[in-house]
Design an enzyme around this catalytic site. Sequence first.
Site, PDB file in Angstrom:
ATOM      1  N   ASN A 258     -42.837 -19.860 108.682  1.00  0.00           N
ATOM      2  CA  ASN A 258     -42.881 -19.314 107.208  1.00  0.00           C
ATOM      3  C   ASN A 258     -43.734 -20.330 106.403  1.00  0.00           C
ATOM      4  OD1 ASN A 258     -40.953 -21.510 107.379  1.00  0.00           O
ATOM      5  ND2 ASN A 258     -39.776 -20.719 105.805  1.00  0.00           N
TER       6      ASN A 258
ATOM      7  N   GLY B 157     -35.974 -24.961 111.291  1.00  0.00           N
ATOM      8  CA  GLY B 157     -36.059 -23.795 111.812  1.00  0.00           C
ATOM      9  C   GLY B 157     -34.596 -23.247 111.567  1.00  0.00           C
TER      10      GLY B 157
ATOM     11  N   GLU C  79     -33.692 -29.769 109.347  1.00  0.00           N
ATOM     12  CA  GLU C  79     -33.760 -28.869 108.161  1.00  0.00           C
ATOM     13  C   GLU C  79     -33.662 -27.450 108.355  1.00  0.00           C
ATOM     14  OE1 GLU C  79     -34.123 -29.871 105.101  1.00  0.00           O
ATOM     15  OE2 GLU C  79     -35.082 -31.919 105.450  1.00  0.00           O
TER      16      GLU C  79
ATOM     17  N   CYS D  43     -36.935 -20.856 103.152  1.00  0.00           N
ATOM     18  CA  CYS D  43     -35.532 -21.292 103.490  1.00  0.00           C
ATOM     19  C   CYS D  43     -34.544 -21.489 102.114  1.00  0.00           C
ATOM     20  CB  CYS D  43     -35.585 -22.671 104.206  1.00  0.00           C
ATOM     21  SG  CYS D  43     -36.666 -23.729 103.291  1.00  0.00           S
TER      22      CYS D  43
ATOM     23  N   GLU E  59     -27.945 -15.602 107.300  1.00  0.00           N
ATOM     24  CA  GLU E  59     -29.162 -15.829 106.365  1.00  0.00           C
ATOM     25  C   GLU E  59     -30.229 -14.599 106.697  1.00  0.00           C
ATOM     26  OE1 GLU E  59     -32.276 -18.611 108.004  1.00  0.00           O
ATOM     27  OE2 GLU E  59     -32.750 -19.114 106.126  1.00  0.00           O
TER      28      GLU E  59
ATOM     29  N   GLU F 254     -36.239 -34.794 103.691  1.00  0.00           N
ATOM     30  CA  GLU F 254     -37.748 -34.878 103.547  1.00  0.00           C
ATOM     31  C   GLU F 254     -38.153 -35.125 102.346  1.00  0.00           C
ATOM     32  OE1 GLU F 254     -39.379 -32.884 107.492  1.00  0.00           O
ATOM     33  OE2 GLU F 254     -38.577 -31.182 105.969  1.00  0.00           O
TER      34      GLU F 254
END
Length: 479
Positions: free
Chosen positions: A149, A225, A247, A281, A383, A460
């Site tokens: 993405n 992912g 993540e 995300c 999601e 992160e």
Amino acid sequence: MVAMKMQINGKATGACGSESFDVKNPATGKLLEQVPLGTEDDVALAVEAAASAFESWASTSPQQRGVIFYRAAGLVRERKEEIATLLTQEQGKPLAESRNELEGFAHVLEYYCGLTGSLRGDFIPVPGNGYAFTVSKPLGVCAAIIPWNMPALIMGWKIAPALISGNTFVLKPASSTPLTNLTLASILNEAGLPAGVLNVVTGPGETTGESLVRNPRVRKISFTGESRTGIRVAELAASGMKRVTLELGGSDPMIVCDDANLESAVAGAIRGRFYNCGQTCTAVKRLYVFESVANEFVRKLEAGVKNLKVGNGLDKSTDMGPLNNRSQMEYIKELIAEIKEKEEGKIIIGGKAPEFKGWDRGYFFEPTLVSGVPDDSRLLKEEVFGPLLPIVIVKNLDEAIEGANRSSYGLGASIWTKDLDRVRIGCEQVNAGIIWINQHLKIAPEVPFGGIKESGFGRENGPDVLSEYLESRTIMLKT
Ligand code: NAD
């Protein structure tokens, strides 16, 4: 078309098995490139190259590493148009979004150059005749597995803190978007990164990806992912005692209170949901709006959505490109079919592929608003990685927070209000790793990023992430 190769030990390299796979343009269905299908042997070669380069890279000064990063950031900016075009062609997003993403990649490199001074240990006074101090050492070979993405930005988030700390690296891109990652790796090499410091192996997750996680010389895996894949990666990493950052997916709620500035909330919802065709995300994936302003808000939102132009990301007038791949398209279509079949929700606008020439070869879908879905709807539980926004009407903040927290995810959330009490209550009670007030989606390398619950663990960005790529050694000295 020139077949693009992997980057191993500073060289463009074909796969050991000499097989390749196709990378296609999601807007046209046309073949863009053929990329090597990396095998376990290729992964082993890449890890070997990274391991051989480690000692020398770890002994360069952080400042020397920073100089290479600065040079690479400059080269990315010089070649921005060319790389943005490639990113749009393989990922689908509008050119403006691709340019933004590359600017983000360059900025991450520069941000970590600025942190080289903080790569140091501590002095600790202890009783008696002596001293204690800690020394920070890089881990060795680190690896990342990334999604399609935001391939450039996420690559930057992974490699920059790892390399600046003195680690060497192997990256595995997503199979639908390896071209930008390969190009950026070759730019870093051109900027002066020694051979073997950054390697890129391409191939499917189940084989190439798993080989990388299993490789005993890899000390840390940073994965971005889906949550299900993240669990698999964590299981494999645990048996090799590797560090892991996960993540994962998100289903961010956006809460619009009755005192919110509705114009800016509408603009925030449109950008928050439909940027990158809903494949972010931290996109707005569930909208909770107070009933007293719901009619006005939804009317304005519908008008804004009607104006969005869907098309090929290379066209200047396009606001929203195609979905990235067939399975995303099938998933969104399946959700819409289910809403219609079960009569569980009203499609306010959208709900189908647009009717323009060529759409049948590309993965285009209209921006879609749905209201009246039940609490157990898949639109609220899963999601939804696409341009589909469910709107839930709530009486007050308590009801909105209850709905927001019902999700198994906890990545981001936003609260739109002018009332500081509501801000405080929302920040205390909404379960998410990132909470925005009167905005959604803003991210920066300076700011820690990551989720809770099924959205993963570890962070992160920001200065603290350096400790994820360093291990502290304590030295006690007696005089
Ligand atoms: P995915 O999990 O299918 O794939 C991600 C990467 O993992 C790809 O490179 C894939 O090849 C690899 N992979 C797949 N199976 C594997 C396995 N068994 N072992 C090792 N690697 C494997 O995810 P996707 O569809 O590419 O990306 C979309 C997902 O990424 C969404 O859930 C989205 O929310 C999430 N995401 C999260 C963040 C974040 O920071 N939290 C950011 C961007 C995307």
